[in-house]
Design a protein around this motif. Structure first.
Motif, short mmCIF file in Angstrom:
data_model
loop_
_atom_site.label_atom_id
_atom_site.label_comp_id
_atom_site.label_asym_id
_atom_site.label_seq_id
_atom_site.Cartn_x
_atom_site.Cartn_y
_atom_site.Cartn_z
N ALA A 1 0.66 8.80 5.59
CA ALA A 1 0.36 7.36 4.86
C ALA A 1 0.78 6.26 5.95
CB ALA A 1 1.36 7.11 3.77
N HIS B 1 7.74 15.23 1.24
CA HIS B 1 7.92 13.57 1.39
C HIS B 1 7.67 13.26 2.65
CE1 HIS B 1 10.09 13.57 -2.82
NE2 HIS B 1 8.90 14.22 -2.89
N ALA C 1 4.12 13.57 3.96
CA ALA C 1 3.24 12.45 3.11
C ALA C 1 3.55 10.95 3.80
CB ALA C 1 3.53 12.63 1.71
N ALA D 1 0.80 -1.30 0.07
CA ALA D 1 0.07 -0.07 -0.09
C ALA D 1 0.82 1.17 0.09
CB ALA D 1 -0.77 0.08 1.30
N LEU D 2 1.91 1.13 1.05
CA LEU D 2 2.81 2.36 0.83
C LEU D 2 3.30 2.54 -0.53
CD1 LEU D 2 4.46 2.22 4.41
CD2 LEU D 2 2.53 3.73 3.47
N ARG D 3 4.13 1.42 -1.07
CA ARG D 3 4.84 1.43 -2.52
C ARG D 3 3.88 1.90 -3.41
NH1 ARG D 3 7.69 -3.39 -0.37
NH2 ARG D 3 9.76 -2.68 -0.12
N SER D 4 2.53 1.66 -3.42
CA SER D 4 1.61 2.19 -4.34
C SER D 4 1.34 3.62 -4.38
CB SER D 4 0.30 1.42 -4.28
OG SER D 4 -0.34 1.85 -3.08
N GLN D 5 1.62 4.17 -3.50
CA GLN D 5 1.64 5.64 -3.25
C GLN D 5 2.86 6.36 -3.36
OE1 GLN D 5 -0.65 6.83 0.79
NE2 GLN D 5 -0.70 4.65 0.86
N GLY D 6 3.91 5.58 -4.05
CA GLY D 6 5.25 6.17 -4.31
C GLY D 6 6.27 6.30 -3.45
#
Length: 331
Positions: A327, A320, A323, A292-297
């Motif tokens: 998250a 960053h 953010a 989920a975190l990686r999908s947010q960049g």
């Protein structure tokens, strides 16, 4: 949004400026004007005489130090999760021509006098077992834990009592000093050799190998040449180190990285696996949460099957960090 490693951070502009200023003819190897300033610059920093050699990597700094302190038939007591054990690709054994790493336990990847003694008591004083010649600790540790000045003093006293030299792997030494709020020497007191990290803290290609005994440095210079680490244009490495320490940039950068890590630690709450004392954060995260975190960049390393490691840097963008904190709270 990059939280993989402080190794991936940009080079600080002041170091680029210092390297550009060094781009003029000068004596080769370590006889240039900048390299010759290193001993005095670090002596001012530590409040005692120093002999300083530049090298290009932390692996070289650690392993040249150990090779200087320990003969091939000797051993180095270190934590089971020390960087020299888990992440140097066998380089300590290569550089020392076979010296053994003798592994000890300790909470937070930190050694203690009791942990060192527990190892020593199990080693017979005979030719059939490797005899320890040195102790190596990491400041801050592989889990971002810092040795308090009194802990350093106790470890140094234990090493001295057993006739062992003390090496400090200071890849994140600046982060430790920034957290502790002590003098640089208090954070490594008793050390014979210190690997003073620069690359993780805004440098490009320079680490400082600091000896508090000039005779050891004389031996290390020969080993550095033999190992292929005596660069002909060493002034560019010296320029980076001087730019880092002469005006306090090393601590300024470390404080920025630590502050970013502290913000993430606050957001993480009870997900934290270890107290955050430097610029590394270890979190309990399921596979789904990491995705989920990686999908947010956000990019970071997994730490086993149910955790992650996040690392902040001197220039981690504030937006960053905010953010990512948000998250993590939202998981």
């Amino acid at each position: 949004m990059q939280f993989l490693s402080d190794n991936a951070a940009a080079v600080h502009p002041r170091l680029w400026e210092a390297m550009r200023a060094a781009d003029a003819p000068d004596s080769p190897y370590d006889n240039d004007a900048l390299s010759l300033k290193l001993d005095d610059a670090f002596a001012d920093l530590f409040g005692r005489p120093c002999a300083v050699l530049w090298v290009a990597t932390g692996t070289a700094a650690n392993c040249l130090a150990l090779a200087t302190l320990v003969p091939p038939h000797g051993g180095v007591i270190c934590h089971r999760e020390a960087h020299i054990e888990t992440d140097e690709g066998g380089a300590p054994g290569f550089y020392t021509h076979g010296a053994k790493l003798i592994l000890a336990e300790g909470e937070g990847a930190k050694l203690s006098p009791e942990g060192i003694e527990a190892v020593i008591v199990g080693i017979r004083k005979d030719v059939h077992q490797v005899q320890p010649q040195a102790v190596s600790i990491t400041q801050a540790s592989e889990y971002g834990r810092c040795y308090q000045p009194q802990e350093m003093a106790d470890i140094a006293a234990t090493a001295q009592r057993h006739g062992l030299k003390l090496h400090v792997d200071g890849a994140r030494f600046a982060n430790a000093v920034a957290f502790l709020g002590c003098t640089p020497w208090e954070a490594c007191q008793g050390a014979a050799a210190l690997s003073f990290g620069c690359v993780k803290n805004g440098g490009m290609s320079a680490e400082a190998l600091v000896f508090f005994d000039s005779e050891l440095a004389d031996v290390a210079r020969l080993r550095r040449k033999r190992a292929g680490h005596l660069q002909s244009k060493g002034r560019f490495l010296a320029a980076q180190l001087l730019a880092m320490v002469e005006d306090g940039l090393w601590l300024e950068n470390a404080r920025s990285a630590n502050a970013a890590a502290a913000e993430l630690a606050t957001a993480a709450g009870d997900r934290l696996l270890h107290p955050v004392e430097a610029n590394e954060i270890f979190l309990r995260l399921t596979g789904a949460e990491r995705e989920a975190l990686r999908s947010q960049g956000f990019s970071f390393y997994d730490w086993g099957s149910d955790a992650a490691r996040l690392v902040t840097a001197w220039n981690s963008p504030a937006d960053h960090v905010a953010a990512l904190a948000q998250a993590i709270r939202a998981l």
